[in-house]
Design an enzyme around this catalytic site. Structure first.
Site, short mmCIF file in Angstrom:
data_model
loop_
_atom_site.label_atom_id
_atom_site.label_comp_id
_atom_site.label_asym_id
_atom_site.label_seq_id
_atom_site.Cartn_x
_atom_site.Cartn_y
_atom_site.Cartn_z
CG ASN A 132 44.20 68.78 6.14
OD1 ASN A 132 43.41 68.48 6.33
ND2 ASN A 132 45.47 68.08 6.11
CB ALA A 133 41.33 72.55 8.72
N GLY A 146 38.26 68.81 7.60
CA GLY A 146 37.16 68.61 8.43
C GLY A 146 36.36 67.37 8.59
CG ASN A 198 41.87 59.08 10.96
OD1 ASN A 198 42.72 59.39 12.07
ND2 ASN A 198 41.43 59.73 9.85
CB CYS A 252 41.65 63.37 12.05
SG CYS A 252 40.92 64.78 11.35
CE LYS A 295 47.46 58.33 8.19
NZ LYS A 295 46.98 58.71 7.13
N GLY A 344 53.48 66.92 3.91
CA GLY A 344 54.49 67.26 2.72
C GLY A 344 55.99 67.35 3.30
O1 RRO Z 1 39.36 65.51 6.79
C1 RRO Z 1 40.40 65.90 7.57
O2 RRO Z 1 40.36 67.20 7.88
C2 RRO Z 1 41.50 65.32 7.89
C3 RRO Z 1 41.68 63.94 8.46
BR1 RRO Z 1 39.98 62.99 8.37
C4 RRO Z 1 42.86 63.47 8.77
O3 RRO Z 1 42.92 62.21 9.41
N1 RRO Z 1 43.93 64.11 8.46
C5 RRO Z 1 44.04 65.29 8.02
O4 RRO Z 1 45.02 65.85 8.08
N2 RRO Z 1 42.79 65.90 7.80
#
Ligand code: RRO
Length: 301
Positions: free
Chosen positions: A66-67, A69, A122, A125, A160, A213
């Protein structure tokens, strides 16, 4: 049977990971009704932000990339959400991010006044050069964020962490020394990249993204193991946890609570109840309790 975590009563050990299901009370409440003891909101940022272009999440079978963002309305534009969440009957973690120590502090102070049960910062990320992980890969900047936030909030502070830290145990210890009440580990791994070989194009519009995952579970287990050795505060362990046996494994590494993210997609919203039931069946077959197995992987042979 209920459990205690940092002075709050939870119905079980299951935690919804941040960012998986957004911030609406309706959906977070449904997660709680489906067997989740503690739910985490999507990270809240200092300013309105759209996030990256689609596609932002791709299922790779063994996990996801995932991105997203860091999309956020910004902390000043969430009055409706806070109003809804004010009267809730489930425990809540609000997650915050920033692009500077000051931003983390300002957002966290504002969010603390909205009375979540916990605040998670956080610093992990992987999908922005300026926010998140840039703070969590370094001992000093991790500590600076934690102590600045700790000064201005009046709920327990969870940090985190990223598996990209060169020594995650050392970062966790720095956070504990700076006043963190618990550690949550891990955020997604990477960034990584997946290329579609027919089009020769990265599958994500942003090209790179965090991995989650089942494929990252061994990294998560190792990180929780290293953190448990380094600190005396509780750990929320997550990263690829999909079944009751996965939950048992990360508790043996040292987790007090178990987070679930990608598995919501793989097994449905009632994954929390399923994992709890599977975990309890495994334990009762062996006449064991969670406390018997917590950190069990650390015992000397
Ligand atoms: O929003 C994201 O792209 C995201 C965040 Br903030 C995060 O802490 N971890 C992640 O895999 N995606």
């Amino acid at each position: 049977m209920t459990i205690q975590f940092l002075g709050k009563t939870l119905k079980n050990h299951m935690v919804l990971a941040s960012g998986v299901l957004g911030n609406s009370k309706e959906i977070l409440e449904r997660v709680h009704e489906n067997g989740c003891g503690l739910v985490t909101m999507k990270s809240i940022g200092p300013a309105p932000r759209d996030g990256h272009k689609n596609p932002t999440v791709i299922d790779l079978g063994q996990g996801m990339i995932n991105a997203v963002g860091l999309p956020s309305p910004g902390y000043l534009n969430m009055e409706n959400e806070w109003q809804d969440l004010d009267e809730r009957d489930f425990p809540l973690i609000a997650s915050v991010y920033g692009g500077s120590v000051k931003e983390y502090q300002v957002v966290a102070e504002f969010v603390s006044a909205k009375k979540p049960d916990f605040i998670e910062i956080n610093i992990s990320c992987p999908n922005s050069e300026k926010h998140g992980m840039i703070f969590g890969i370094n001992r000093q900047s991790s500590q600076d964020v934690v102590s600045a936030v700790k000064e201005v909030i009046n709920v327990p502070l969870i940090v985190k962490l990223t598996p990209q830290a060169p020594d995650i145990g050392d970062i966790a210890k720095a956070c504990e020394d700076a006043g963190a009440d618990a550690i949550c580990a891990i955020n997604t791994v990477g960034p990584g990249m997946v290329i579609d070989i027919e089009s020769a194009m990265p599958v994500l519009a942003f090209k790179k993204g965090g991995l989650s995952g089942p494929m990252i579970k061994p990294i998560a287990v190792r990180c929780v193991f290293d953190i448990y050795k380094a600190v005396n505060i509780p750990i929320i362990g997550l990263g690829g946890i999909t079944t009751g046996e996965d939950a048992i494994e990360i508790i043996m590494a040292g987790a007090s609570l178990v987070g679930i993210g990608s598995a919501v997609r793989y097994r449905g919203i009632d994954v929390f109840q399923k994992v709890t039931d599977e975990m309890n069946a495994w334990l009762s077959n062996r006449n064991l309790s969670i406390e018997d197995i917590k950190g069990a992987a650390h015992k000397e042979k």
